[in-house]
Design a protein around this motif. Structure first.
Motif, PDB file in Angstrom:
ATOM      1  N   LYS A   1       0.839  -1.212   0.000  1.00 35.44           N
ATOM      2  CA  LYS A   1       0.000   0.000   0.000  1.00 35.44           C
ATOM      3  C   LYS A   1       0.870   1.256   0.000  1.00 35.44           C
ATOM      4  CE  LYS A   1      -1.871  -1.454   3.838  1.00 35.44           C
ATOM      5  NZ  LYS A   1      -1.180  -2.752   3.873  1.00 35.44           N
ATOM      6  N   SER A   2       1.828   1.265   0.930  1.00 34.06           N
ATOM      7  CA  SER A   2       2.691   2.451   1.029  1.00 34.06           C
ATOM      8  C   SER A   2       3.537   2.605  -0.229  1.00 34.06           C
ATOM      9  CB  SER A   2       3.581   2.355   2.266  1.00 34.06           C
ATOM     10  OG  SER A   2       2.785   2.186   3.418  1.00 34.06           O
ATOM     11  N   SER A   3       4.000   1.478  -0.777  1.00 34.77           N
ATOM     12  CA  SER A   3       4.802   1.543  -2.016  1.00 34.77           C
ATOM     13  C   SER A   3       3.965   2.126  -3.149  1.00 34.77           C
ATOM     14  CB  SER A   3       5.257   0.146  -2.432  1.00 34.77           C
ATOM     15  OG  SER A   3       5.940  -0.476  -1.388  1.00 34.77           O
TER      16      SER A   3
ATOM     17  N   ALA B   1       5.638   7.807   2.240  1.00 34.14           N
ATOM     18  CA  ALA B   1       5.305   6.834   3.289  1.00 34.14           C
ATOM     19  C   ALA B   1       6.457   5.837   3.476  1.00 34.14           C
ATOM     20  CB  ALA B   1       4.030   6.092   2.912  1.00 34.14           C
ATOM     21  N   ILE B   2       6.617   5.373   4.703  1.00 32.83           N
ATOM     22  CA  ILE B   2       7.693   4.414   4.990  1.00 32.83           C
ATOM     23  C   ILE B   2       7.324   3.048   4.420  1.00 32.83           C
ATOM     24  CG2 ILE B   2       8.984   3.221   6.806  1.00 32.83           C
ATOM     25  CD1 ILE B   2       8.457   5.665   8.590  1.00 32.83           C
ATOM     26  N   VAL B   3       8.292   2.467   3.714  1.00 35.96           N
ATOM     27  CA  VAL B   3       8.102   1.137   3.117  1.00 35.96           C
ATOM     28  C   VAL B   3       9.106   0.190   3.765  1.00 35.96           C
ATOM     29  CG1 VAL B   3       8.479  -0.195   0.995  1.00 35.96           C
ATOM     30  CG2 VAL B   3       7.269   1.997   0.892  1.00 35.96           C
TER      31      VAL B   3
ATOM     32  N   THR C   1       4.091  -2.139   9.038  1.00 38.35           N
ATOM     33  CA  THR C   1       4.947  -0.941   9.043  1.00 38.35           C
ATOM     34  C   THR C   1       4.124   0.330   9.278  1.00 38.35           C
ATOM     35  OG1 THR C   1       6.360  -2.027   7.426  1.00 38.35           O
ATOM     36  CG2 THR C   1       6.640   0.347   7.689  1.00 38.35           C
ATOM     37  N   THR C   2       3.076   0.488   8.474  1.00 38.03           N
ATOM     38  CA  THR C   2       2.263   1.709   8.599  1.00 38.03           C
ATOM     39  C   THR C   2       1.316   1.543   9.780  1.00 38.03           C
ATOM     40  OG1 THR C   2       2.374   1.958   6.201  1.00 38.03           O
ATOM     41  CG2 THR C   2       0.710   3.265   7.341  1.00 38.03           C
ATOM     42  N   ARG C   3       1.375   2.501  10.688  1.00 38.92           N
ATOM     43  CA  ARG C   3       0.498   2.430  11.868  1.00 38.92           C
ATOM     44  C   ARG C   3      -0.591   3.492  11.781  1.00 38.92           C
ATOM     45  NH1 ARG C   3       2.842  -0.564  16.074  1.00 38.92           N
ATOM     46  NH2 ARG C   3       4.005  -2.223  15.063  1.00 38.92           N
TER      47      ARG C   3
ATOM     48  N   THR D   1      -5.074   8.350   0.970  1.00 34.50           N
ATOM     49  CA  THR D   1      -4.744   7.983   2.355  1.00 34.50           C
ATOM     50  C   THR D   1      -4.159   6.580   2.417  1.00 34.50           C
ATOM     51  OG1 THR D   1      -6.587   9.347   3.084  1.00 34.50           O
ATOM     52  CG2 THR D   1      -5.694   7.823   4.698  1.00 34.50           C
ATOM     53  N   ASP D   2      -2.970   6.503   2.983  1.00 32.91           N
ATOM     54  CA  ASP D   2      -2.352   5.202   3.225  1.00 32.91           C
ATOM     55  C   ASP D   2      -2.820   4.746   4.606  1.00 32.91           C
ATOM     56  OD1 ASP D   2      -0.742   2.972   3.059  1.00 32.91           O
ATOM     57  OD2 ASP D   2       1.093   4.016   3.638  1.00 32.91           O
ATOM     58  N   THR D   3      -3.101   3.459   4.737  1.00 28.73           N
ATOM     59  CA  THR D   3      -3.604   2.991   6.031  1.00 28.73           C
ATOM     60  C   THR D   3      -2.783   1.808   6.529  1.00 28.73           C
ATOM     61  OG1 THR D   3      -5.106   1.416   4.978  1.00 28.73           O
ATOM     62  CG2 THR D   3      -5.972   3.608   5.417  1.00 28.73           C
TER      63      THR D   3
HETATM   64 MG   LIG Z   1       2.461   0.634   4.761  1.00 28.44          MG
END
Ligand SMILES: [Mg+2]
Ligand SMILES: Nc1nc2c(ncn2[C@@H]2O[C@H](COP(=O)(O)OP(=O)(O)OP(=O)(O)O)[C@@H](O)[C@H]2O)c(=O)[nH]1
Length: 458
Positions: free
Chosen positions: A236-238, A249-251, A257-259, A276-278
């Motif tokens: 998702k973040s990627s 976003a951190i990958v 990883t994503t909080r 929105t990244d979740t």
């Molecule tokens: Mg993520």
């Protein structure tokens, strides 16, 4: 903002943005604007010409010290934005200078303008109707090219014209039915009935079209909310980073990883969306991750579109139940990491996902992103939007719905051969509703509420 007596006062405000710039413009509007400005600008002639520029030194009220070198443009009564006599002072774009000039203007009898007061006066003086006034605000605030385009069309009166055409149609029907009440004892003739009904049907259809256009209009002005969802590690973040072409976003290869949710502005086909990244949705004992999952679910609920990411390399996880749950929501299923799987595996994945699958991508390689973006655009029917007939204000939609309801009642009574008086009552209600959209017969409180959203100087 009480508006009785208001237009007897001369008001002033900085109309350009605050901060340092090449030029700043101070607008002075009202019956004494020229006389007031002349007290500071002695270089101005006794009889100015409308739409002319005058150059000279602006000095303090005692004319003892110079404040700035300025250009004053003069607009005669009836020929300005507000409809009143107006002067616009272009000075150097320094906030200190502008503040000094404004304070001198106040000392010679001008009053600082309230929010939206220039546009308000334009409305009061009949230069623009309320729909156009609202589009001024929307134009200033529009965050995308498409929203600006729509607002400009509406400022130029396209939408107002449409509302006026609806108004004329209602008046046309109403006047014929009223004439029957006045002059006929036998009620409406059959032939005329058909004509009236036909006109009413067409009217209802055009109002319905406008009401539905708000679905798109709202998205264009408010921006679209798109949420990236899926299992932990799906990418998702990627994908978010790939879509906005920035490492926002951190990958990491570590699931979970994503909080927190991460919002970014994402421009797609001339429109602005919030992407929105979740946090990946899974059962977890980790307190922080749990909170993250709750946030993901909330973001999902508030979204206009979900991009549900499936990891092509992770066949074990059963995504289908997630997708079943997402059925109520507009969703595009994105198969990610296709670069990691063989053609054979891809084939079996396609079979497994079946009708759910919409697009295949690799966030890492950037493949399939264009196809994804055109799916997003198609989802919002953005290409097929007939721009001038889109309503973008909640106030218009609300009033149009009332107009529609009243006309539906009128049609029902008409078909039920109810007394013409009843039909007229509904038609008059519809008429007043459309008038309200254009700003007629509105209470001061409603008007104030609309102009309250403007900034000073507009
Ligand atoms: Mg993520
Ligand atoms: N080969 C390949 N690896 C990918 C692709 N997309 C993501 N990855 C890798 O998959 C891992 C997880 O990616 P993320 O973007 O952090 O996944 P996520 O869904 O945000 O994960 P959580 O935040 O933990 O839920 C990282 O090591 C990425 O480099 C892809 O298209 N191809």
């Amino acid at each position: 903002m009480a508006y009785l007596d208001r237009d007897e006062e001369t008001i002033c405000a900085l109309t350009t943005g605050a901060g340092h710039s090449g030029v700043a413009v101070i607008r002075v509007s009202g019956p004494d604007s020229f006389a007031r400005v002349k007290q500071l600008c002695s270089f101005l002639p006794e009889q100015p010409e409308s739409h002319r520029l005058y150059y000279g030194l602006l000095k303090d009220r005692t004319q003892s010290s110079a404040i700035d070198e300025v250009l004053v443009s003069y607009f005669g009564h009836g020929r300005s934005y507000t409809g009143e006599e107006t002067c616009e002072i272009s000075c150097h774009g320094n906030p200190v200078l502008a503040a000094q000039i404004l304070s001198e203007l106040v000392s010679v009898g001008c009053r600082p303008a309230e929010r939206g007061e220039f546009t308000f006066r334009a409305f009061l003086n009949g230069r623009i109707d309320l729909v156009q006034a609202e589009s001024v605000l929307a134009l200033i605030e529009s965050s995308s090219k498409k929203a600006a385009q729509l607002s400009l069309d509406q400022l130029q009166g396209q939408l107002s014209q449409l509302f006026r055409a609806i108004e004329e149609d209602i008046v046309w029907i109403l006047s014929r039915i009223e004439a029957e009440i006045d002059f006929s004892t036998e009620g409406l003739e059959i032939i005329q009935k058909e004509v009236l009904l036909d006109r009413l049907e067409k009217l209802l259809a055009s109002i319905e079209k406008l009401i539905t256009s708000y679905d798109v209009g709202r998205l264009i002005t408010d921006g679209i909310k798109i949420v990236l969802a899926g299992k932990p590690n799906a990418g998702k973040s990627s994908l978010l980073n790939a879509l906005i072409k920035s490492d926002r976003a951190i990958v990491s290869p570590k699931p979970g990883t994503t909080r927190d949710t991460v919002d970014v502005i994402y421009k797609v086909n001339g429109l602005t969306a919030t992407l929105t990244d979740t946090a990946g949705i899974r059962q977890t004992e980790d307190e922080i991750e749990k909170l993250g999952v709750e946030r993901s679910l909330r973001a999902l609920q508030a979204s206009d579109l979900v991009l549900y990411i499936v990891d092509a390399n992770d066949l074990e996880v059963d995504h289908l139940s997630d997708m079943e749950q997402l059925k109520a929501q507009s969703t595009i299923v994105v198969l990610n990491k296709v670069d990691l799987v063989s053609g054979e595996k891809l084939k079996s994945l396609r079979e497994k996902l079946g009708q759910y699958l919409s697009v295949e991508v690799s966030a890492t390689l950037g493949t399939g992103l264009e196809a994804l973006e055109s799916k997003i655009a198609a989802h919002f029917r953005l290409e097929s939007t007939d721009e001038t007939t889109v309503i973008i204000h909640a106030r218009h939609e609300k009033n149009l719905k009332l107009v529609h309801e009243a006309l539906v009642r009128a049609r029902r009574d008409f078909l039920d051969q109810m007394s013409s008086e009843f039909i007229c009552l509904d038609l008059r209600e519809a008429l007043s509703g459309i008038g309200k959209i254009l700003g007629r017969g509105l209470g001061e409180d409603v008007i104030n509420l609309i102009f309250k959203d403007f900034c000073i100087g507009k």
